[in-house]
Write a protein that holds these residues in place. Sequence first.
Motif, PDB file in Angstrom:
ATOM      1  N   ILE A 236       0.860  -1.192   0.000  1.00  0.00           N
ATOM      2  CA  ILE A 236       0.000   0.000   0.000  1.00  0.00           C
ATOM      3  C   ILE A 236       0.890   1.234   0.000  1.00  0.00           C
ATOM      4  CG2 ILE A 236      -1.696   1.322   1.344  1.00  0.00           C
ATOM      5  CD1 ILE A 236      -2.642  -1.369   2.515  1.00  0.00           C
ATOM      6  N   THR A 237       0.506   2.237  -0.768  1.00  0.00           N
ATOM      7  CA  THR A 237       1.179   3.536  -0.747  1.00  0.00           C
ATOM      8  C   THR A 237       0.137   4.613  -0.498  1.00  0.00           C
ATOM      9  OG1 THR A 237       2.918   2.815  -2.284  1.00  0.00           O
ATOM     10  CG2 THR A 237       2.578   5.196  -2.030  1.00  0.00           C
ATOM     11  N   ILE A 238       0.283   5.298   0.625  1.00  0.00           N
ATOM     12  CA  ILE A 238      -0.629   6.385   0.987  1.00  0.00           C
ATOM     13  C   ILE A 238       0.084   7.702   0.709  1.00  0.00           C
ATOM     14  CG2 ILE A 238      -1.975   7.446   2.834  1.00  0.00           C
ATOM     15  CD1 ILE A 238      -1.877   4.716   4.287  1.00  0.00           C
ATOM     16  N   ILE A 239      -0.504   8.531  -0.136  1.00  0.00           N
ATOM     17  CA  ILE A 239       0.062   9.843  -0.429  1.00  0.00           C
ATOM     18  C   ILE A 239      -0.776  10.897   0.283  1.00  0.00           C
ATOM     19  CG2 ILE A 239       0.676  11.520  -2.205  1.00  0.00           C
ATOM     20  CD1 ILE A 239       1.072   9.232  -4.143  1.00  0.00           C
ATOM     21  N   GLY A 240      -0.147  11.596   1.233  1.00  0.00           N
ATOM     22  CA  GLY A 240      -0.845  12.619   2.000  1.00  0.00           C
ATOM     23  C   GLY A 240      -0.621  13.995   1.402  1.00  0.00           C
ATOM     24  N   SER A 241      -1.709  14.660   1.076  1.00  0.00           N
ATOM     25  CA  SER A 241      -1.664  16.021   0.535  1.00  0.00           C
ATOM     26  C   SER A 241      -2.548  16.898   1.409  1.00  0.00           C
ATOM     27  CB  SER A 241      -2.169  16.039  -0.914  1.00  0.00           C
ATOM     28  OG  SER A 241      -2.418  17.361  -1.356  1.00  0.00           O
ATOM     29  N   SER A 242      -2.061  18.075   1.759  1.00  0.00           N
ATOM     30  CA  SER A 242      -2.863  18.937   2.632  1.00  0.00           C
ATOM     31  C   SER A 242      -4.141  19.404   1.944  1.00  0.00           C
ATOM     32  CB  SER A 242      -2.043  20.140   3.088  1.00  0.00           C
ATOM     33  OG  SER A 242      -1.715  20.986   2.008  1.00  0.00           O
ATOM     34  N   VAL A 243      -4.099  19.549   0.606  1.00  0.00           N
ATOM     35  CA  VAL A 243      -5.287  19.957  -0.149  1.00  0.00           C
ATOM     36  C   VAL A 243      -5.774  18.790  -0.996  1.00  0.00           C
ATOM     37  CG1 VAL A 243      -4.668  22.395  -0.186  1.00  0.00           C
ATOM     38  CG2 VAL A 243      -3.889  20.911  -2.037  1.00  0.00           C
ATOM     39  N   GLN A 244      -7.034  18.836  -1.399  1.00  0.00           N
ATOM     40  CA  GLN A 244      -7.632  17.734  -2.138  1.00  0.00           C
ATOM     41  C   GLN A 244      -6.953  17.527  -3.490  1.00  0.00           C
ATOM     42  OE1 GLN A 244     -11.864  19.068  -1.843  1.00  0.00           O
ATOM     43  NE2 GLN A 244     -12.202  17.067  -0.904  1.00  0.00           N
ATOM     44  N   VAL A 245      -6.798  16.265  -3.859  1.00  0.00           N
ATOM     45  CA  VAL A 245      -6.162  15.913  -5.121  1.00  0.00           C
ATOM     46  C   VAL A 245      -7.200  15.671  -6.206  1.00  0.00           C
ATOM     47  CG1 VAL A 245      -4.643  14.268  -6.287  1.00  0.00           C
ATOM     48  CG2 VAL A 245      -4.187  14.909  -3.911  1.00  0.00           C
ATOM     49  N   ILE A 246      -8.235  14.918  -5.902  1.00  0.00           N
ATOM     50  CA  ILE A 246      -9.189  14.497  -6.926  1.00  0.00           C
ATOM     51  C   ILE A 246     -10.349  15.475  -7.067  1.00  0.00           C
ATOM     52  CG2 ILE A 246     -10.852  12.706  -7.543  1.00  0.00           C
ATOM     53  CD1 ILE A 246      -8.908  10.663  -6.412  1.00  0.00           C
ATOM     54  N   SER A 247     -10.999  15.810  -5.979  1.00  0.00           N
ATOM     55  CA  SER A 247     -12.155  16.707  -6.047  1.00  0.00           C
ATOM     56  C   SER A 247     -11.720  18.112  -6.448  1.00  0.00           C
ATOM     57  CB  SER A 247     -12.869  16.743  -4.696  1.00  0.00           C
ATOM     58  OG  SER A 247     -13.965  17.649  -4.737  1.00  0.00           O
ATOM     59  N   ASN A 248     -12.514  18.749  -7.312  1.00  0.00           N
ATOM     60  CA  ASN A 248     -12.238  20.126  -7.728  1.00  0.00           C
ATOM     61  C   ASN A 248     -13.546  20.898  -7.712  1.00  0.00           C
ATOM     62  OD1 ASN A 248     -11.104  22.468  -8.747  1.00  0.00           O
ATOM     63  ND2 ASN A 248     -11.206  21.792 -10.874  1.00  0.00           N
ATOM     64  N   LEU A 249     -14.088  21.089  -6.522  1.00  0.00           N
ATOM     65  CA  LEU A 249     -15.392  21.752  -6.410  1.00  0.00           C
ATOM     66  C   LEU A 249     -15.340  23.221  -6.815  1.00  0.00           C
ATOM     67  CD1 LEU A 249     -17.144  20.288  -3.246  1.00  0.00           C
ATOM     68  CD2 LEU A 249     -17.428  19.695  -5.638  1.00  0.00           C
ATOM     69  N   SER A 250     -14.152  23.817  -6.857  1.00  0.00           N
ATOM     70  CA  SER A 250     -14.059  25.207  -7.294  1.00  0.00           C
ATOM     71  C   SER A 250     -14.595  25.381  -8.709  1.00  0.00           C
ATOM     72  CB  SER A 250     -12.612  25.692  -7.234  1.00  0.00           C
ATOM     73  OG  SER A 250     -12.179  25.779  -5.898  1.00  0.00           O
ATOM     74  N   ALA A 251     -14.524  24.309  -9.514  1.00  0.00           N
ATOM     75  CA  ALA A 251     -15.045  24.378 -10.880  1.00  0.00           C
ATOM     76  C   ALA A 251     -16.556  24.529 -10.891  1.00  0.00           C
ATOM     77  CB  ALA A 251     -14.642  23.125 -11.659  1.00  0.00           C
ATOM     78  N   THR A 252     -17.218  24.128  -9.793  1.00  0.00           N
ATOM     79  CA  THR A 252     -18.681  24.186  -9.757  1.00  0.00           C
ATOM     80  C   THR A 252     -19.218  25.186  -8.729  1.00  0.00           C
ATOM     81  OG1 THR A 252     -18.760  22.342  -8.168  1.00  0.00           O
ATOM     82  CG2 THR A 252     -18.873  21.786 -10.501  1.00  0.00           C
ATOM     83  N   THR A 253     -18.358  25.702  -7.859  1.00  0.00           N
ATOM     84  CA  THR A 253     -18.833  26.672  -6.861  1.00  0.00           C
ATOM     85  C   THR A 253     -18.495  28.116  -7.242  1.00  0.00           C
ATOM     86  OG1 THR A 253     -16.792  26.433  -5.574  1.00  0.00           O
ATOM     87  CG2 THR A 253     -18.666  25.027  -4.967  1.00  0.00           C
ATOM     88  N   SER A 254     -17.557  28.290  -8.153  1.00  0.00           N
ATOM     89  CA  SER A 254     -17.269  29.656  -8.594  1.00  0.00           C
ATOM     90  C   SER A 254     -18.424  30.129  -9.489  1.00  0.00           C
ATOM     91  CB  SER A 254     -15.957  29.692  -9.380  1.00  0.00           C
ATOM     92  OG  SER A 254     -16.046  28.882 -10.540  1.00  0.00           O
ATOM     93  N   PRO A 255     -18.720  31.425  -9.533  1.00  0.00           N
ATOM     94  CA  PRO A 255     -17.970  32.536  -8.936  1.00  0.00           C
ATOM     95  C   PRO A 255     -18.372  32.852  -7.486  1.00  0.00           C
ATOM     96  CG  PRO A 255     -19.742  33.398 -10.264  1.00  0.00           C
ATOM     97  CD  PRO A 255     -19.827  31.898 -10.368  1.00  0.00           C
ATOM     98  N   LEU A 256     -19.114  31.960  -6.828  1.00  0.00           N
ATOM     99  CA  LEU A 256     -19.553  32.245  -5.459  1.00  0.00           C
ATOM    100  C   LEU A 256     -18.378  32.168  -4.479  1.00  0.00           C
ATOM    101  CD1 LEU A 256     -22.922  30.250  -5.395  1.00  0.00           C
ATOM    102  CD2 LEU A 256     -22.571  32.687  -5.818  1.00  0.00           C
ATOM    103  N   PHE A 257     -17.627  31.079  -4.534  1.00  0.00           N
ATOM    104  CA  PHE A 257     -16.448  30.922  -3.690  1.00  0.00           C
ATOM    105  C   PHE A 257     -15.567  29.834  -4.292  1.00  0.00           C
ATOM    106  CE2 PHE A 257     -19.668  28.073  -2.010  1.00  0.00           C
ATOM    107  CZ  PHE A 257     -18.984  26.892  -1.823  1.00  0.00           C
ATOM    108  N   SER A 258     -14.319  29.790  -3.858  1.00  0.00           N
ATOM    109  CA  SER A 258     -13.371  28.810  -4.385  1.00  0.00           C
ATOM    110  C   SER A 258     -12.645  28.116  -3.244  1.00  0.00           C
ATOM    111  CB  SER A 258     -12.335  29.488  -5.299  1.00  0.00           C
ATOM    112  OG  SER A 258     -12.957  30.042  -6.431  1.00  0.00           O
ATOM    113  N   LEU A 259     -12.228  26.893  -3.495  1.00  0.00           N
ATOM    114  CA  LEU A 259     -11.451  26.109  -2.546  1.00  0.00           C
ATOM    115  C   LEU A 259     -10.099  25.776  -3.177  1.00  0.00           C
ATOM    116  CD1 LEU A 259     -14.265  23.585  -1.536  1.00  0.00           C
ATOM    117  CD2 LEU A 259     -13.561  25.605  -0.265  1.00  0.00           C
ATOM    118  N   GLU A 260      -9.085  25.654  -2.341  1.00  0.00           N
ATOM    119  CA  GLU A 260      -7.785  25.243  -2.865  1.00  0.00           C
ATOM    120  C   GLU A 260      -7.804  23.744  -3.150  1.00  0.00           C
ATOM    121  OE1 GLU A 260      -4.163  27.531  -1.272  1.00  0.00           O
ATOM    122  OE2 GLU A 260      -5.458  27.269   0.472  1.00  0.00           O
ATOM    123  N   SER A 261      -7.167  23.360  -4.245  1.00  0.00           N
ATOM    124  CA  SER A 261      -7.068  21.937  -4.591  1.00  0.00           C
ATOM    125  C   SER A 261      -6.070  21.780  -5.735  1.00  0.00           C
ATOM    126  CB  SER A 261      -8.434  21.375  -5.015  1.00  0.00           C
ATOM    127  OG  SER A 261      -8.824  21.919  -6.279  1.00  0.00           O
TER     128      SER A 261
END
Length: 465
Positions: A236-261
């Motif tokens: 098993i290889t677990i890759i830890g990232s402080s911000v999301q790798v797969i989800s990109n909700l900023s593409a669907t929540t802008s122009p209201l707000f954005s998340l880092e990813s």
Amino acid sequence: MGKRSWWLWWMVVAVGVVGVAAIGTRSGAGEGEGEGKVKVLEPLVTRIAFGSCANQSDPQPIWNAIIDFDPQVFIWLGDNVYGDVKRPFKLFGKERTVGPWKNAPRFIPSPPKELESRYQKAKSNPGYSRLRQTTQVVGTWDDHDYGLNDAGKEFGGKITNQKLLLDFLDEPQDSPRRKQEGVYTSYMFGPVGRQIKVVLLDTRYHRDPLRSDGSVLGSSQWTWLEKELNGPKSAITIIGSSVQVISNLSATTSPLFSLESWGRFPKERNRLFKLIADTKREGVFFISGDVHYGEISRYDCSIGYPVYDVTSSGLTQAVEKAVPHVFSLLVRFVAWLTPTTMRVISKNCRFRSCTYGQPNFGAIEIVWSTTPVTLKLEVRDIKGYPVTGVKFPLVELQSRGLMPSVKAGEYRRHCSLEVNLPWMIKYRLAILFYCSVSVLLLAMIGLAYAATLAFRLFLHKCKLD
């Protein structure tokens, strides 16, 4: 020697072996450290917990649930403390921290001494102190413990703050992490054949500005990561990232707000997926934090097998805690309404959206005794109960040869990126918001007009009388 003496001698030897094994387990050394030393025993790891976003000034009862889970390893994924200063929400006045006429930053960094005191407060938390007695703790950072909200490579306090984070994590003074630029590192747990590799990325120290589509990791960290993934294999290889790798909700929540990813750096994310595929690394999945809610995402069209991203955020900070309790249902409705192509949706989720906006932690369980080996990935609540999760055989995380693909204009769940959704679907949250605001304004104008008309009729009637 008499029988009693022999018995005592063997007891001493047994205790010594166990003691050496325990020291080896708690060493916390990165994979490249300690070469040439004899390893007496590498215990089998079956439970790993992880979390992020823990405000040191807030109550932290969730440590009780984490301790009850009894993890052998706990992974910090950033915002381990809140080290910057959040200034008041001011729309008007001399210093305006929000709005189109904003002229002052909402967040400012703390002095090093203040950040150090916040780390000390977090480290002395009774629940966390109990966890540290029985569990190996490792971790990386995100923006608020890096020193400033949403900051990247431009932040000037990163060198000093790196030392403070490593002190908090009890990193040895001779560790390479204290000499390199950035806090990225890796660990290998467990015996040969059942090893778990944990790779912790630094998504702050070298990150280019948002909206630049530049680099997230920087050239030196990319070189290191390629070496790590090309290194000795692990189950098993677990890759830890402080911000999301797969989800990109900023593409669907802008122009209201954005998340880092990573999705806001598409070239870097594609490079990450390509590196995993090129190195033929199997058993890979991601863990992440940052967003103040929990969810599990899955991407089937990236590395040759389904790759998961388990997001746990946060241990104290959560979206439903940021609003009055009466608006919790509204938050859950918005989460359900927000378009997503990657989130794992199942009947086992606590809420219909399969997100969880209350304090939570991540739980990983590996059942080595089954054939095939079984992997369980969950987000758990403050009492330790699962709120969303997946369970599957480890062989699912092995290359299947042909990689699924999506034709232009075609939609496929866990394959189509959010950014490629039809605009009516992608922006439905913004459309609903602006329509609701428009209806509200029209209603207010209508009420004002009706009130004015009624008042004029009243005055007219008074004159007639």
